[in-house]
Motif scaffolding. Sequence first.
Motif, PDB file in Angstrom:
ATOM      1  N   ASP A   1     -35.930  36.208 -43.742  1.00  0.00           N
ATOM      2  CA  ASP A   1     -37.054  35.731 -44.475  1.00  0.00           C
ATOM      3  C   ASP A   1     -37.345  34.339 -43.966  1.00  0.00           C
ATOM      4  OD1 ASP A   1     -36.907  38.037 -46.098  1.00  0.00           O
ATOM      5  OD2 ASP A   1     -35.890  36.704 -47.813  1.00  0.00           O
ATOM      6  N   ALA A   2     -36.641  33.378 -43.465  1.00  0.00           N
ATOM      7  CA  ALA A   2     -37.025  32.123 -42.854  1.00  0.00           C
ATOM      8  C   ALA A   2     -37.703  32.349 -41.445  1.00  0.00           C
ATOM      9  CB  ALA A   2     -35.631  31.315 -42.754  1.00  0.00           C
ATOM     10  N   ALA A   3     -37.092  33.048 -40.702  1.00  0.00           N
ATOM     11  CA  ALA A   3     -37.765  33.411 -39.631  1.00  0.00           C
ATOM     12  C   ALA A   3     -39.129  33.807 -39.627  1.00  0.00           C
ATOM     13  CB  ALA A   3     -36.863  34.434 -38.327  1.00  0.00           C
ATOM     14  N   ALA A   4     -39.299  35.022 -40.299  1.00  0.00           N
ATOM     15  CA  ALA A   4     -40.571  35.598 -40.561  1.00  0.00           C
ATOM     16  C   ALA A   4     -41.720  34.672 -41.196  1.00  0.00           C
ATOM     17  CB  ALA A   4     -40.301  36.891 -41.502  1.00  0.00           C
ATOM     18  N   ALA A   5     -41.208  33.820 -42.188  1.00  0.00           N
ATOM     19  CA  ALA A   5     -42.126  32.688 -42.739  1.00  0.00           C
ATOM     20  C   ALA A   5     -42.466  31.998 -41.588  1.00  0.00           C
ATOM     21  CB  ALA A   5     -41.524  31.913 -43.693  1.00  0.00           C
TER      22      ALA A   5
ATOM     23  N   MET B   1     -48.318  31.811 -36.198  1.00  0.00           N
ATOM     24  CA  MET B   1     -49.463  32.582 -35.887  1.00  0.00           C
ATOM     25  C   MET B   1     -50.681  32.070 -36.448  1.00  0.00           C
ATOM     26  SD  MET B   1     -48.554  34.831 -33.640  1.00  0.00           S
ATOM     27  CE  MET B   1     -47.316  33.591 -33.314  1.00  0.00           C
ATOM     28  N   ALA B   2     -50.493  31.438 -37.739  1.00  0.00           N
ATOM     29  CA  ALA B   2     -51.795  30.835 -38.489  1.00  0.00           C
ATOM     30  C   ALA B   2     -52.206  29.680 -37.807  1.00  0.00           C
ATOM     31  CB  ALA B   2     -51.312  30.741 -39.740  1.00  0.00           C
ATOM     32  N   GLN B   3     -51.548  28.953 -37.017  1.00  0.00           N
ATOM     33  CA  GLN B   3     -51.934  27.712 -36.258  1.00  0.00           C
ATOM     34  C   GLN B   3     -52.418  28.030 -34.874  1.00  0.00           C
ATOM     35  OE1 GLN B   3     -48.527  24.969 -36.458  1.00  0.00           O
ATOM     36  NE2 GLN B   3     -48.826  25.061 -38.675  1.00  0.00           N
ATOM     37  N   SER B   4     -52.163  29.147 -34.312  1.00  0.00           N
ATOM     38  CA  SER B   4     -52.625  29.603 -33.035  1.00  0.00           C
ATOM     39  C   SER B   4     -53.682  30.628 -32.752  1.00  0.00           C
ATOM     40  CB  SER B   4     -51.147  30.607 -32.598  1.00  0.00           C
ATOM     41  OG  SER B   4     -50.077  29.681 -32.515  1.00  0.00           O
ATOM     42  N   SER B   5     -54.681  30.069 -33.513  1.00  0.00           N
ATOM     43  CA  SER B   5     -56.119  30.770 -33.277  1.00  0.00           C
ATOM     44  C   SER B   5     -56.731  30.566 -32.194  1.00  0.00           C
ATOM     45  CB  SER B   5     -56.966  30.497 -34.440  1.00  0.00           C
ATOM     46  OG  SER B   5     -57.155  29.225 -34.570  1.00  0.00           O
ATOM     47  N   GLY B   6     -56.461  29.445 -31.380  1.00  0.00           N
ATOM     48  CA  GLY B   6     -57.055  29.287 -30.180  1.00  0.00           C
ATOM     49  C   GLY B   6     -57.008  30.165 -29.055  1.00  0.00           C
ATOM     50  N   GLY B   7     -57.538  29.847 -27.881  1.00  0.00           N
ATOM     51  CA  GLY B   7     -57.280  30.957 -26.713  1.00  0.00           C
ATOM     52  C   GLY B   7     -58.179  31.807 -26.550  1.00  0.00           C
ATOM     53  N   ASP B   8     -58.146  32.771 -25.337  1.00  0.00           N
ATOM     54  CA  ASP B   8     -59.094  33.664 -24.880  1.00  0.00           C
ATOM     55  C   ASP B   8     -58.964  34.878 -25.860  1.00  0.00           C
ATOM     56  OD1 ASP B   8     -59.851  31.986 -22.901  1.00  0.00           O
ATOM     57  OD2 ASP B   8     -58.580  32.786 -21.534  1.00  0.00           O
TER      58      ASP B   8
ATOM     59  N   ALA C   1     -44.561  39.840 -40.232  1.00  0.00           N
ATOM     60  CA  ALA C   1     -44.446  38.983 -39.114  1.00  0.00           C
ATOM     61  C   ALA C   1     -44.485  39.930 -37.979  1.00  0.00           C
ATOM     62  CB  ALA C   1     -43.349  38.096 -39.136  1.00  0.00           C
ATOM     63  N   THR C   2     -44.876  39.625 -36.792  1.00  0.00           N
ATOM     64  CA  THR C   2     -44.980  40.447 -35.618  1.00  0.00           C
ATOM     65  C   THR C   2     -44.178  39.816 -34.376  1.00  0.00           C
ATOM     66  OG1 THR C   2     -46.942  41.368 -36.210  1.00  0.00           O
ATOM     67  CG2 THR C   2     -46.480  41.601 -33.763  1.00  0.00           C
ATOM     68  N   VAL C   3     -43.414  40.299 -33.950  1.00  0.00           N
ATOM     69  CA  VAL C   3     -42.370  39.655 -32.829  1.00  0.00           C
ATOM     70  C   VAL C   3     -42.939  40.607 -31.508  1.00  0.00           C
ATOM     71  CG1 VAL C   3     -40.087  39.200 -31.747  1.00  0.00           C
ATOM     72  CG2 VAL C   3     -40.668  38.721 -33.958  1.00  0.00           C
ATOM     73  N   VAL C   4     -43.171  40.425 -30.425  1.00  0.00           N
ATOM     74  CA  VAL C   4     -43.343  41.154 -29.219  1.00  0.00           C
ATOM     75  C   VAL C   4     -41.898  40.780 -28.378  1.00  0.00           C
ATOM     76  CG1 VAL C   4     -44.754  41.668 -27.166  1.00  0.00           C
ATOM     77  CG2 VAL C   4     -45.706  41.027 -29.362  1.00  0.00           C
ATOM     78  N   VAL C   5     -41.144  41.750 -27.975  1.00  0.00           N
ATOM     79  CA  VAL C   5     -39.826  41.578 -27.161  1.00  0.00           C
ATOM     80  C   VAL C   5     -40.186  41.931 -25.653  1.00  0.00           C
ATOM     81  CG1 VAL C   5     -37.440  42.177 -26.965  1.00  0.00           C
ATOM     82  CG2 VAL C   5     -38.333  42.137 -29.211  1.00  0.00           C
ATOM     83  N   ASP C   6     -40.288  40.739 -25.092  1.00  0.00           N
ATOM     84  CA  ASP C   6     -40.423  41.266 -23.562  1.00  0.00           C
ATOM     85  C   ASP C   6     -39.649  42.593 -22.792  1.00  0.00           C
ATOM     86  OD1 ASP C   6     -39.468  40.737 -20.337  1.00  0.00           O
ATOM     87  OD2 ASP C   6     -41.614  39.801 -20.634  1.00  0.00           O
ATOM     88  N   ALA C   7     -40.357  43.299 -22.004  1.00  0.00           N
ATOM     89  CA  ALA C   7     -39.577  44.618 -21.670  1.00  0.00           C
ATOM     90  C   ALA C   7     -38.381  44.226 -20.970  1.00  0.00           C
ATOM     91  CB  ALA C   7     -40.629  45.334 -20.697  1.00  0.00           C
ATOM     92  N   LYS C   8     -38.246  43.065 -20.117  1.00  0.00           N
ATOM     93  CA  LYS C   8     -37.139  42.868 -19.528  1.00  0.00           C
ATOM     94  C   LYS C   8     -35.979  42.340 -20.511  1.00  0.00           C
ATOM     95  CE  LYS C   8     -39.590  40.123 -16.885  1.00  0.00           C
ATOM     96  NZ  LYS C   8     -40.869  39.864 -16.746  1.00  0.00           N
ATOM     97  N   ALA C   9     -36.289  42.002 -21.434  1.00  0.00           N
ATOM     98  CA  ALA C   9     -35.241  41.523 -22.640  1.00  0.00           C
ATOM     99  C   ALA C   9     -34.750  42.572 -23.525  1.00  0.00           C
ATOM    100  CB  ALA C   9     -35.830  40.108 -23.283  1.00  0.00           C
TER     101      ALA C   9
ATOM    102  N   GLY D   1     -30.332  44.788 -31.284  1.00  0.00           N
ATOM    103  CA  GLY D   1     -29.419  44.476 -32.521  1.00  0.00           C
ATOM    104  C   GLY D   1     -29.556  43.046 -32.921  1.00  0.00           C
ATOM    105  N   THR D   2     -30.184  42.147 -32.429  1.00  0.00           N
ATOM    106  CA  THR D   2     -30.243  40.825 -32.746  1.00  0.00           C
ATOM    107  C   THR D   2     -31.194  40.493 -34.056  1.00  0.00           C
ATOM    108  OG1 THR D   2     -30.241  39.963 -30.333  1.00  0.00           O
ATOM    109  CG2 THR D   2     -31.325  38.354 -31.595  1.00  0.00           C
ATOM    110  N   GLU D   3     -30.578  39.631 -34.671  1.00  0.00           N
ATOM    111  CA  GLU D   3     -31.270  39.234 -35.858  1.00  0.00           C
ATOM    112  C   GLU D   3     -31.702  37.685 -35.366  1.00  0.00           C
ATOM    113  OE1 GLU D   3     -30.117  38.757 -40.263  1.00  0.00           O
ATOM    114  OE2 GLU D   3     -29.211  37.117 -39.107  1.00  0.00           O
ATOM    115  N   LEU D   4     -33.199  37.404 -35.624  1.00  0.00           N
ATOM    116  CA  LEU D   4     -33.657  36.152 -35.556  1.00  0.00           C
ATOM    117  C   LEU D   4     -33.773  35.479 -36.545  1.00  0.00           C
ATOM    118  CD1 LEU D   4     -34.866  34.243 -33.276  1.00  0.00           C
ATOM    119  CD2 LEU D   4     -37.324  35.472 -33.845  1.00  0.00           C
ATOM    120  N   ASP D   5     -33.322  34.197 -36.858  1.00  0.00           N
ATOM    121  CA  ASP D   5     -33.155  33.396 -37.906  1.00  0.00           C
ATOM    122  C   ASP D   5     -34.158  32.142 -37.617  1.00  0.00           C
ATOM    123  OD1 ASP D   5     -32.542  32.392 -40.698  1.00  0.00           O
ATOM    124  OD2 ASP D   5     -30.543  32.091 -40.277  1.00  0.00           O
ATOM    125  N   PHE D   6     -34.339  31.215 -38.749  1.00  0.00           N
ATOM    126  CA  PHE D   6     -34.931  29.986 -38.414  1.00  0.00           C
ATOM    127  C   PHE D   6     -34.206  29.010 -39.258  1.00  0.00           C
ATOM    128  CE2 PHE D   6     -38.049  26.519 -39.065  1.00  0.00           C
ATOM    129  CZ  PHE D   6     -38.195  26.225 -37.952  1.00  0.00           C
TER     130      PHE D   6
END
Length: 129
Positions: A14-18, A24-31, A71-79, A85-90
């Motif tokens: 839950d902490a990682a997703a939050a 993502m809310a702060q990353s609106s800039g860019g092409d 929340a959305t995570v993109v896992v690089d193809a090489k990784a 099976g990894t759990e991402l926490d914050f």
Amino acid sequence: MFSIPGLKVISLTDAAAARIREIMAQSSGGDAPALGLKVGVKKGGCAGMEYTFEIARAVNKGDELVSDKDATVVVDAKAVLFLLGTELDFKTDRFSSTFVFNNPNQVSACGCGESVEIKPRSESALTAP
């Protein structure tokens, strides 16, 4: 995409997703619009590998797109095989706030905590009964 029934490449606490939703809310800039947090691994550090993060603005061929807890995570193809099976926490403590990988493929880490040794899962081991 790499898919094994019943096994997520990565899951989120839950902490990682939050935290990812905040980023993502702060990353609106860019092409292009931010699609999610891209995670991967690269060679480096005293233990051999380091986890990487960047804002994903595209999903490349072979990347794994994971949606968990809004929340959305993109896992690089090489990784993918390194992170299966990894759990991402914050975690936040008195001195820092950081993402923490609870990775069953990690076999050791350096003393400073900046790099890790990871053994990729073999595809044949995943399909064996």
